[in-house]
Write a protein that holds these residues in place. Structure first.
Motif, PDB file in Angstrom:
ATOM      1  N   VAL A   1      -3.336  -2.942 -17.874  1.00 37.60           N
ATOM      2  CA  VAL A   1      -2.586  -3.409 -16.653  1.00 37.60           C
ATOM      3  C   VAL A   1      -3.258  -2.617 -15.418  1.00 37.60           C
ATOM      4  O   VAL A   1      -3.627  -1.600 -15.438  1.00 37.60           O
ATOM      5  N   THR A   2      -3.188  -3.440 -14.369  1.00 38.01           N
ATOM      6  CA  THR A   2      -3.473  -2.826 -12.875  1.00 38.01           C
ATOM      7  C   THR A   2      -2.350  -3.386 -11.777  1.00 38.01           C
ATOM      8  O   THR A   2      -1.889  -4.357 -11.908  1.00 38.01           O
ATOM      9  N   VAL A   3      -1.873  -2.419 -11.251  1.00 33.33           N
ATOM     10  CA  VAL A   3      -0.619  -2.844 -10.215  1.00 33.33           C
ATOM     11  C   VAL A   3      -1.327  -2.351  -8.645  1.00 33.33           C
ATOM     12  O   VAL A   3      -1.881  -1.436  -8.487  1.00 33.33           O
ATOM     13  N   TRP A   4      -1.789  -3.581  -8.043  1.00 29.68           N
ATOM     14  CA  TRP A   4      -2.711  -3.314  -6.940  1.00 29.68           C
ATOM     15  C   TRP A   4      -1.612  -3.111  -5.678  1.00 29.68           C
ATOM     16  O   TRP A   4      -0.550  -3.755  -5.525  1.00 29.68           O
TER      17      TRP A   4
ATOM     18  N   SER B   1      -2.770   8.301 -23.289  1.00 32.21           N
ATOM     19  CA  SER B   1      -4.208   7.907 -22.900  1.00 32.21           C
ATOM     20  C   SER B   1      -3.792   7.181 -21.499  1.00 32.21           C
ATOM     21  O   SER B   1      -3.015   6.864 -20.995  1.00 32.21           O
ATOM     22  N   ASP B   2      -5.093   7.286 -20.817  1.00 33.74           N
ATOM     23  CA  ASP B   2      -5.501   6.561 -19.742  1.00 33.74           C
ATOM     24  C   ASP B   2      -4.700   6.570 -18.395  1.00 33.74           C
ATOM     25  O   ASP B   2      -3.825   5.553 -17.915  1.00 33.74           O
ATOM     26  N   LEU B   3      -4.495   7.648 -17.947  1.00 32.17           N
ATOM     27  CA  LEU B   3      -4.111   7.778 -16.539  1.00 32.17           C
ATOM     28  C   LEU B   3      -5.231   7.478 -15.803  1.00 32.17           C
ATOM     29  O   LEU B   3      -6.164   8.369 -15.235  1.00 32.17           O
ATOM     30  N   ASN B   4      -5.337   6.340 -15.240  1.00 32.24           N
ATOM     31  CA  ASN B   4      -6.700   5.565 -14.660  1.00 32.24           C
ATOM     32  C   ASN B   4      -6.182   5.069 -13.156  1.00 32.24           C
ATOM     33  O   ASN B   4      -4.984   4.847 -13.030  1.00 32.24           O
ATOM     34  N   GLN B   5      -7.187   5.013 -12.471  1.00 37.15           N
ATOM     35  CA  GLN B   5      -6.978   4.346 -11.193  1.00 37.15           C
ATOM     36  C   GLN B   5      -8.200   3.676 -10.708  1.00 37.15           C
ATOM     37  O   GLN B   5      -9.397   4.156 -10.809  1.00 37.15           O
ATOM     38  N   PHE B   6      -8.141   2.754  -9.842  1.00 33.30           N
ATOM     39  CA  PHE B   6      -9.276   2.049  -8.934  1.00 33.30           C
ATOM     40  C   PHE B   6      -8.861   2.325  -7.623  1.00 33.30           C
ATOM     41  O   PHE B   6      -7.900   2.431  -7.021  1.00 33.30           O
ATOM     42  N   TRP B   7      -9.837   2.322  -6.677  1.00 30.90           N
ATOM     43  CA  TRP B   7      -9.857   2.596  -5.354  1.00 30.90           C
ATOM     44  C   TRP B   7     -11.023   1.949  -4.558  1.00 30.90           C
ATOM     45  O   TRP B   7     -12.262   2.040  -5.143  1.00 30.90           O
ATOM     46  N   MET B   8     -10.943   1.500  -3.383  1.00 31.31           N
ATOM     47  CA  MET B   8     -11.785   0.721  -2.462  1.00 31.31           C
ATOM     48  C   MET B   8     -12.460  -0.384  -3.455  1.00 31.31           C
ATOM     49  O   MET B   8     -13.476  -0.656  -3.239  1.00 31.31           O
TER      50      MET B   8
ATOM     51  N   GLY C   1     -11.533  -1.822   1.069  1.00 32.58           N
ATOM     52  CA  GLY C   1     -10.986  -2.237  -0.481  1.00 32.58           C
ATOM     53  C   GLY C   1      -9.698  -2.064  -0.748  1.00 32.58           C
ATOM     54  O   GLY C   1      -8.725  -1.405   0.005  1.00 32.58           O
ATOM     55  N   TYR C   2      -9.147  -2.305  -2.206  1.00 34.87           N
ATOM     56  CA  TYR C   2      -7.845  -1.959  -2.360  1.00 34.87           C
ATOM     57  C   TYR C   2      -7.814  -1.029  -3.497  1.00 34.87           C
ATOM     58  O   TYR C   2      -8.619  -0.632  -4.282  1.00 34.87           O
ATOM     59  N   PHE C   3      -6.358  -0.667  -3.483  1.00 31.14           N
ATOM     60  CA  PHE C   3      -6.098   0.669  -4.440  1.00 31.14           C
ATOM     61  C   PHE C   3      -5.313  -0.021  -5.502  1.00 31.14           C
ATOM     62  O   PHE C   3      -4.312  -0.871  -5.295  1.00 31.14           O
ATOM     63  N   GLY C   4      -5.650   0.277  -6.986  1.00 31.50           N
ATOM     64  CA  GLY C   4      -4.690  -0.101  -7.958  1.00 31.50           C
ATOM     65  C   GLY C   4      -4.443   1.061  -8.947  1.00 31.50           C
ATOM     66  O   GLY C   4      -5.605   1.955  -9.450  1.00 31.50           O
ATOM     67  N   ILE C   5      -3.361   1.045  -9.395  1.00 28.30           N
ATOM     68  CA  ILE C   5      -2.883   1.957 -10.576  1.00 28.30           C
ATOM     69  C   ILE C   5      -3.172   1.318 -11.976  1.00 28.30           C
ATOM     70  O   ILE C   5      -2.861   0.294 -11.822  1.00 28.30           O
TER      71      ILE C   5
END
Length: 252
Positions: A91-94, A122-129, A230-234
């Motif tokens: 799952v990604t929440v943008w 598990s998996d406290l992850n994030q995307f950014w930019m 760019g975008y930030f995603g949880i």
């Protein structure tokens, strides 16, 4: 590649930045190398201006876009001031507004482990930019929530407690399908604890980005080719997680 023995505030060199428009709007969606523990040395304080906040009284679909891998018993919703990711798959929440400039992103995050069907530490992850490999970074195509579908994006990525809480990794995706590993830990100090509230902070400033947990700098990277917008995603996979007190600041 030798990244050296130091930790934050030492910078890595290999190979972001926020003006946030007004966000409006509500719904429920269903569907390396071992390094020494980080110090708690703080970076030089910068003036900051609050651009956006969300206390998750609702899940505002004009502000957030969940992408949930189509598996049973997988939902994203807001409840009692928390954004809840409760999924059997990825799952990604943008945050739907692209970001640029110097910025700081903060939130609180917890992984409950109490015997619910998707509970997994598990998996406290994030995307950014994050941005598409072509274009100006102001649009982002919709994906299914499966991790591999994000491989062609340009972005920074932290996976804290990944691989069933055995690794914490920092990567840059250059947009060609590669997942460049910048730093990695596997010691208990940098892994997850169940039912613990973590204060997460991400800074992008003058070409350097860093990731902080409870006031300690886990990763920092001086990028010779920084991602300008760019975008930030949880991000997570197969777990139940709670996010609260989300804030975005503009920095000097």
């Amino acid at each position: 590649m030798n990244l050296g023995k130091g930790s934050c505030p030492r910078r890595l060199v290999l190979l972001a930045t926020v003006s946030l428009s007004t966000l409006l709007g509500v719904a429920t969606f269903t569907s390396g190398k071992e390094r020494k523990p980080s110090s708690s040395v703080a970076s030089k304080p910068a003036k900051k201006k609050l651009l956006f906040s969300d206390d998750f009284q609702t899940l505002d679909t004009l502000t957030w876009r969940p992408e949930i891998e189509p598996k049973p018993n997988s939902t994203v919703y807001a409840k009692q001031g928390k954004l809840v990711l409760d999924t059997q798959g990825g799952v990604t929440v943008w945050l739907k507004q692209p970001l640029h400039g110097n910025l700081q992103i903060e939130y609180t995050r917890k992984i409950p482990v109490a015997g619910d069907p998707n509970d997994r530490l598990s998996d406290l992850n994030q995307f950014w930019m994050a941005s598409e490999p072509t274009g100006d970074g102001t649009t982002l195509a919709t994906r299914s929530g499966k991790l591999e579908e994000y491989d062609n994006l340009r972005l920074y990525y932290v996976g804290m407690g990944g691989n069933t809480n055995s690794t914490t990794r920092f990567r840059k995706y250059p947009g060609n399908g590669e997942r460049t590993l910048l730093q990695e830990y596997s010691d208990a100090v940098h892994l997850l604890q169940p039912n613990k509230e973590y204060k997460i902070k991400t800074i992008v400033q003058n070409g350097t980005t860093s990731f902080w947990v409870d006031g300690k700098c886990f990763f920092t990277y001086k990028d010779p080719a920084p991602l300008p917008t760019g975008y930030f995603g949880i991000r997570s996979t197969k777990s139940r997680q709670e996010i609260s007190n989300f804030r975005v600041y503009q920095l000097d």
